[in-house]
Motif scaffolding. Sequence first.
Motif, PDB file in Angstrom:
ATOM      1  N   ASP A  63       0.819  -1.203   0.000  1.00  0.00           N
ATOM      2  CA  ASP A  63       0.000   0.000   0.000  1.00  0.00           C
ATOM      3  C   ASP A  63       0.858   1.261   0.000  1.00  0.00           C
ATOM      4  N   GLN A  64       2.037   1.184   0.594  1.00  0.00           N
ATOM      5  CA  GLN A  64       3.014   2.270   0.555  1.00  0.00           C
ATOM      6  C   GLN A  64       4.421   1.687   0.586  1.00  0.00           C
ATOM      7  N   VAL A  65       5.361   2.393  -0.054  1.00  0.00           N
ATOM      8  CA  VAL A  65       6.783   2.021  -0.028  1.00  0.00           C
ATOM      9  C   VAL A  65       7.585   3.298   0.204  1.00  0.00           C
ATOM     10  N   ASP A  66       8.486   3.284   1.199  1.00  0.00           N
ATOM     11  CA  ASP A  66       9.294   4.474   1.444  1.00  0.00           C
ATOM     12  C   ASP A  66      10.660   4.340   0.757  1.00  0.00           C
ATOM     13  N   PRO A  67      11.508   5.356   0.790  1.00  0.00           N
ATOM     14  CA  PRO A  67      12.797   5.294   0.082  1.00  0.00           C
ATOM     15  C   PRO A  67      13.742   4.201   0.585  1.00  0.00           C
ATOM     16  N   ASP A  68      13.515   3.708   1.812  1.00  0.00           N
ATOM     17  CA  ASP A  68      14.328   2.607   2.337  1.00  0.00           C
ATOM     18  C   ASP A  68      13.684   1.251   2.073  1.00  0.00           C
ATOM     19  N   PHE A  69      12.627   1.248   1.251  1.00  0.00           N
ATOM     20  CA  PHE A  69      11.926   0.015   0.843  1.00  0.00           C
ATOM     21  C   PHE A  69      11.163  -0.642   1.989  1.00  0.00           C
ATOM     22  N   ASN A  70      10.874   0.134   3.031  1.00  0.00           N
ATOM     23  CA  ASN A  70       9.947  -0.332   4.064  1.00  0.00           C
ATOM     24  C   ASN A  70       8.529  -0.154   3.541  1.00  0.00           C
ATOM     25  N   LEU A  71       7.606  -0.960   4.060  1.00  0.00           N
ATOM     26  CA  LEU A  71       6.255  -1.015   3.499  1.00  0.00           C
ATOM     27  C   LEU A  71       5.187  -0.807   4.553  1.00  0.00           C
ATOM     28  N   ILE A  72       4.031  -0.318   4.090  1.00  0.00           N
ATOM     29  CA  ILE A  72       2.767  -0.522   4.788  1.00  0.00           C
ATOM     30  C   ILE A  72       1.947  -1.465   3.930  1.00  0.00           C
ATOM     31  N   LYS A  73       1.456  -2.547   4.566  1.00  0.00           N
ATOM     32  CA  LYS A  73       0.606  -3.515   3.904  1.00  0.00           C
ATOM     33  C   LYS A  73      -0.595  -3.803   4.809  1.00  0.00           C
ATOM     34  N   GLY A  74      -1.599  -4.437   4.241  1.00  0.00           N
ATOM     35  CA  GLY A  74      -2.743  -4.837   5.048  1.00  0.00           C
ATOM     36  C   GLY A  74      -4.035  -4.174   4.677  1.00  0.00           C
ATOM     37  N   GLY A  75      -4.027  -3.392   3.591  1.00  0.00           N
ATOM     38  CA  GLY A  75      -5.270  -2.782   3.150  1.00  0.00           C
ATOM     39  C   GLY A  75      -6.339  -3.806   2.823  1.00  0.00           C
ATOM     40  N   GLY A  76      -5.913  -4.986   2.381  1.00  0.00           N
ATOM     41  CA  GLY A  76      -6.857  -6.057   2.062  1.00  0.00           C
ATOM     42  C   GLY A  76      -7.174  -6.970   3.225  1.00  0.00           C
ATOM     43  N   GLY A  77      -6.504  -6.755   4.364  1.00  0.00           N
ATOM     44  CA  GLY A  77      -6.797  -7.525   5.559  1.00  0.00           C
ATOM     45  C   GLY A  77      -6.038  -8.827   5.711  1.00  0.00           C
ATOM     46  N   ALA A  78      -5.030  -9.076   4.860  1.00  0.00           N
ATOM     47  CA  ALA A  78      -4.303 -10.351   4.913  1.00  0.00           C
ATOM     48  C   ALA A  78      -2.890 -10.191   5.466  1.00  0.00           C
ATOM     49  N   LEU A  79      -2.664  -9.137   6.235  1.00  0.00           N
ATOM     50  CA  LEU A  79      -1.286  -8.801   6.623  1.00  0.00           C
ATOM     51  C   LEU A  79      -0.590  -9.886   7.437  1.00  0.00           C
ATOM     52  N   LEU A  80      -1.300 -10.607   8.280  1.00  0.00           N
ATOM     53  CA  LEU A  80      -0.661 -11.626   9.113  1.00  0.00           C
ATOM     54  C   LEU A  80      -0.078 -12.743   8.253  1.00  0.00           C
ATOM     55  N   LYS A  81      -0.901 -13.306   7.382  1.00  0.00           N
ATOM     56  CA  LYS A  81      -0.406 -14.373   6.503  1.00  0.00           C
ATOM     57  C   LYS A  81       0.660 -13.843   5.552  1.00  0.00           C
ATOM     58  N   GLU A  82       0.478 -12.602   5.078  1.00  0.00           N
ATOM     59  CA  GLU A  82       1.462 -12.020   4.161  1.00  0.00           C
ATOM     60  C   GLU A  82       2.819 -11.895   4.833  1.00  0.00           C
ATOM     61  N   LYS A  83       2.827 -11.500   6.108  1.00  0.00           N
ATOM     62  CA  LYS A  83       4.115 -11.342   6.788  1.00  0.00           C
ATOM     63  C   LYS A  83       4.745 -12.690   7.107  1.00  0.00           C
ATOM     64  N   ILE A  84       3.934 -13.669   7.470  1.00  0.00           N
ATOM     65  CA  ILE A  84       4.468 -15.012   7.725  1.00  0.00           C
ATOM     66  C   ILE A  84       5.139 -15.560   6.474  1.00  0.00           C
ATOM     67  N   VAL A  85       4.476 -15.404   5.333  1.00  0.00           N
ATOM     68  CA  VAL A  85       5.023 -15.918   4.074  1.00  0.00           C
ATOM     69  C   VAL A  85       6.266 -15.136   3.666  1.00  0.00           C
ATOM     70  N   ALA A  86       6.222 -13.814   3.793  1.00  0.00           N
ATOM     71  CA  ALA A  86       7.391 -12.997   3.437  1.00  0.00           C
ATOM     72  C   ALA A  86       8.595 -13.371   4.298  1.00  0.00           C
ATOM     73  N   ALA A  87       8.360 -13.595   5.593  1.00  0.00           N
ATOM     74  CA  ALA A  87       9.454 -13.946   6.500  1.00  0.00           C
ATOM     75  C   ALA A  87      10.013 -15.335   6.214  1.00  0.00           C
ATOM     76  N   SER A  88       9.182 -16.202   5.633  1.00  0.00           N
ATOM     77  CA  SER A  88       9.609 -17.575   5.341  1.00  0.00           C
ATOM     78  C   SER A  88      10.343 -17.696   4.012  1.00  0.00           C
ATOM     79  N   ALA A  89      10.288 -16.647   3.192  1.00  0.00           N
ATOM     80  CA  ALA A  89      10.843 -16.723   1.835  1.00  0.00           C
ATOM     81  C   ALA A  89      12.325 -16.364   1.811  1.00  0.00           C
ATOM     82  N   LYS A  90      13.032 -17.010   0.923  1.00  0.00           N
ATOM     83  CA  LYS A  90      14.444 -16.679   0.716  1.00  0.00           C
ATOM     84  C   LYS A  90      14.585 -15.314   0.041  1.00  0.00           C
ATOM     85  N   HIS A  91      13.578 -14.937  -0.749  1.00  0.00           N
ATOM     86  CA  HIS A  91      13.622 -13.691  -1.512  1.00  0.00           C
ATOM     87  C   HIS A  91      12.225 -13.104  -1.539  1.00  0.00           C
TER      88      HIS A  91
END
Length: 232
Positions: free
Chosen positions: A89-117
Motif C-alpha cells: 500500500d506504501q513504499v518508502d525510500p528505504d523500501f519499508n512497506l505498509i501492507k494490510g489494506g486487504g486484511g491479509a497482513l498476518l499471513k502475508e508477513k508469515i510468508v514474506a518472512a519464510s521466503a528466501k527472496h
Amino acid sequence: MTSESLDNLKKAAAFRAVEFVRDGMVIGLGTGSTAKHLLAAIGEQVRAGRKVRGVPTSQETAALARESGIPLIDTEDRWEIDVAIDGADQVDPDFNLIKGGGGALLKEKIVAASAKHFIVMVDYTKQVSVLGGSFPLPIEVVPFGWGSTAREIEALTKGRVVLRNRNGVPFKTEAGHLIVDVHIDRIDRPGELETALNLIPGVVETGLFVGRTNTLIVGTPQGVHIFHVPRK
C-alpha cells in the motif's frame, strides 16, 4: 491518471515479477489487485509446462490460484519458500512497506518472512517519501479487550485509531481477529514503531514490513523500474 491506467501499470509490474519465477520453485502468492495479475501470469506459465507450487496468503488468493491452475501446498508445516511476491500500500525510500489494506497482513508477513527472496510489486503512486499520512497503518488485534488495546496503540502512536468495518459490521480476518487502522501523519522510524507496537498485549501483527524487501518492481508511465535491495 485513471484507475484503468494504474491497473495497467500494476499488470506491467506483475509481469516483470514473473521473470523471477523458475522451474521447481515454491512461490509465496500475495493478496490484492496487483497479485491478481501475478496469478494470471504464473497460471499461463503453468499451462505452458512450468512446474511450480504456491503458498497462498489468503483464501481469495488460494481460489484464484486454483482457477489459474497453480498447484498449492496443502500442508501448513514448515515451508521452504523460494520467492514470495506481493504488492504494498506504501513504499518508502528505504523500501519499508505498509501492507494490510486487504486484511491479509498476518499471513502475508508469515510468508514474506519464510521466503528466501521477497519481491514487492507496485505502481508508482505507492511510493512515498515517508510512510503514513495518506494511508493508515493496519494493525491486527485480538477481539478480547480490543478497545483497551486500541487505547494503548493510540497513546503510543499519537494517531487516530479506527476499527475497520465492512458493511456496517467489524471486519474479521481469516484468523478471526479484528483490524484497527491507525491514522498517523508520518512514521519516521518504522522499525522502532513496529517493535513497540508488537509489545502491546492484544496486538497480533502490524502492517509495517521493515527491512524485508529484496526486490522492488515499480510500474510507471515511463516503464517498469526494478530495484534490488540486499536483505540486512
